[in-house]
Design a protein around this motif. Structure first.
Motif, PDB file in Angstrom:
ATOM      1  N   GLN A  12       0.832  -1.189   0.000  1.00 13.11           N
ATOM      2  CA  GLN A  12       0.000   0.000   0.000  1.00 13.11           C
ATOM      3  C   GLN A  12       0.875   1.249   0.000  1.00 13.11           C
ATOM      4  O   GLN A  12       1.761   1.415   0.831  1.00 13.11           O
ATOM      5  CB  GLN A  12      -0.910   0.003   1.231  1.00 13.11           C
ATOM      6  CG  GLN A  12      -1.956   1.118   1.196  1.00 13.11           C
ATOM      7  CD  GLN A  12      -2.869   1.058   2.393  1.00 13.11           C
ATOM      8  OE1 GLN A  12      -2.421   0.851   3.507  1.00 13.11           O
ATOM      9  NE2 GLN A  12      -4.151   1.216   2.162  1.00 13.11           N
ATOM     10  N   SER A  13       0.649   2.135  -0.967  1.00 13.04           N
ATOM     11  CA  SER A  13       1.432   3.355  -1.068  1.00 13.04           C
ATOM     12  C   SER A  13       0.938   4.373  -0.050  1.00 13.04           C
ATOM     13  O   SER A  13      -0.149   4.244   0.527  1.00 13.04           O
ATOM     14  CB  SER A  13       1.302   3.934  -2.475  1.00 13.04           C
ATOM     15  OG  SER A  13      -0.010   4.414  -2.697  1.00 13.04           O
ATOM     16  N   LEU A  14       1.737   5.420   0.154  1.00 13.00           N
ATOM     17  CA  LEU A  14       1.316   6.495   1.045  1.00 13.00           C
ATOM     18  C   LEU A  14       0.042   7.154   0.531  1.00 13.00           C
ATOM     19  O   LEU A  14      -0.835   7.527   1.313  1.00 13.00           O
ATOM     20  CB  LEU A  14       2.442   7.528   1.175  1.00 13.00           C
ATOM     21  CG  LEU A  14       3.614   7.156   2.078  1.00 13.00           C
ATOM     22  CD1 LEU A  14       4.691   8.229   1.998  1.00 13.00           C
ATOM     23  CD2 LEU A  14       3.153   6.978   3.517  1.00 13.00           C
ATOM     24  N   LYS A  15      -0.045   7.283  -0.783  1.00 16.13           N
ATOM     25  CA  LYS A  15      -1.254   7.880  -1.359  1.00 16.13           C
ATOM     26  C   LYS A  15      -2.476   7.037  -1.025  1.00 16.13           C
ATOM     27  O   LYS A  15      -3.518   7.561  -0.607  1.00 16.13           O
ATOM     28  CB  LYS A  15      -1.102   8.002  -2.874  1.00 16.13           C
ATOM     29  CG  LYS A  15      -2.321   8.636  -3.556  1.00 16.13           C
ATOM     30  CD  LYS A  15      -2.346   8.370  -5.043  1.00 16.13           C
ATOM     31  CE  LYS A  15      -2.745   6.936  -5.327  1.00 16.13           C
ATOM     32  NZ  LYS A  15      -2.961   6.665  -6.761  1.00 16.13           N
ATOM     33  N   GLU A  16      -2.360   5.705  -1.187  1.00 15.96           N
ATOM     34  CA  GLU A  16      -3.482   4.821  -0.894  1.00 15.96           C
ATOM     35  C   GLU A  16      -3.835   4.846   0.586  1.00 15.96           C
ATOM     36  O   GLU A  16      -5.014   4.841   0.955  1.00 15.96           O
ATOM     37  CB  GLU A  16      -3.143   3.394  -1.337  1.00 15.96           C
ATOM     38  CG  GLU A  16      -3.046   3.230  -2.852  1.00 15.96           C
ATOM     39  CD  GLU A  16      -2.436   1.897  -3.235  1.00 15.96           C
ATOM     40  OE1 GLU A  16      -1.805   1.254  -2.361  1.00 15.96           O
ATOM     41  OE2 GLU A  16      -2.584   1.497  -4.397  1.00 15.96           O
ATOM     42  N   VAL A  53       1.627  14.052  -2.443  1.00 18.15           N
ATOM     43  CA  VAL A  53       0.991  12.772  -2.104  1.00 18.15           C
ATOM     44  C   VAL A  53      -0.448  13.012  -1.651  1.00 18.15           C
ATOM     45  O   VAL A  53      -1.376  12.304  -2.064  1.00 18.15           O
ATOM     46  CB  VAL A  53       1.789  12.035  -1.017  1.00 18.15           C
ATOM     47  CG1 VAL A  53       0.987  10.854  -0.456  1.00 18.15           C
ATOM     48  CG2 VAL A  53       3.111  11.532  -1.575  1.00 18.15           C
TER      49      VAL A  53
END
Length: 247
Positions: A12-16, A53
């Motif tokens: 999971q990305s920071l954006k997600e 982000v």
């Protein structure tokens, strides 16, 4: 295909993660329709993220109809009833972090009532002997369960509803129910945790036994009636508990 040639696991990305966090605030009602978010720079600092982000996360939420991004004015919480799209549905289905916003909760309860009254009716009409045996075996498991184990009770309750949906012999109804598993078990988990093994558990199991009897007797109007009474029983408790928590 070489079985070892698989894609790397997704992280999971920071954006997600940011989008999921903000979604939770919106779906729970902590952020209200029309409420304006802090300026991106200030909000990014509070979340410990870079401004780009955060902006990407807000763009994703805007695509789902959860926020509106206004040039030079920032973002505000959208009215998802008029701007929401099907892209919002997976977020709602995956929601399992606590109480739902009342609008979402009402919609979910209404949808569940319509869907499960029909599965109960069809199960009584169409169930096979094998499906009836599975339902009876499940009821015996419920009778033997520890009333103080909310996690087990929640799993047993969902499985009962799924078995009824399977017995309807409509292939889509169990798929729909499975799609809503996380948000359903969020609600039923709160119910079984709240009643703390009290008499309400016996009331639910009694509803299950009555419904099983109606399905066995192939009494479809009675099956639908019991399902409706059972769902309204749980809904009444959740609404009472929710109101008490707000006092």
């Amino acid at each position: 295909m070489d079985p070892l040639q698989i894609s790397p696991l997704a992280v999971q990305s920071l954006k997600e993660a940011c989008a999921r966090k903000l979604e939770g605030f919106i779906l729970s009602g902590e952020l209200k329709i029309g409420e304006r978010l802090p300026a991106e720079r200030a909000l990014a600092q509070r979340l410990g993220l870079s401004r780009p982000v955060l902006h990407e996360a807000l763009v994703d939420l805007a695509g789902k109809g959860l926020v509106v991004i206004e040039p030079r004015r920032g973002a505000r919480i959208a009215d998802f009833r008029t701007s929401g799209s099907l892209a919002l549905l997976p977020s709602l289905l995956a929601y399992q972090e606590g109480a739902l916003d009342p609008v979402f909760l009402n919609s979910l309860m209404e949808m569940r009532l319509v869907l499960e009254m029909e599965t109960a009716r069809l199960a009584a009409e169409r169930r096979t002997l094998e499906q009836m045996e599975r339902l009876q075996a499940h009821l015996r498991r419920e009778a033997a369960a520890d009333w103080g184990d909310a996690q087990t009770l929640t799993a047993l309750d969902f499985e009962f509803h799924l078995l009824v949906a399977i017995a309807s012999n409509n292939v889509l109804y169990p798929m729909i129910l499975n799609s809503f598993e996380k948000v359903y078990t969020n609600l039923t988990g709160r119910f079984f945790t709240g009643v703390r093994g009290g008499a309400a558990v016996g009331e639910v199991w009694a509803f299950h036994a009555q419904l099983g009897q109606a399905v066995q007797e192939q009494n479809s109007p009675r099956a639908a009636e019991i399902m409706a009474a059972m769902l309204r029983h749980g809904e009444a408790y959740l609404r009472t508990a929710g109101a008490a928590a707000q006092d």
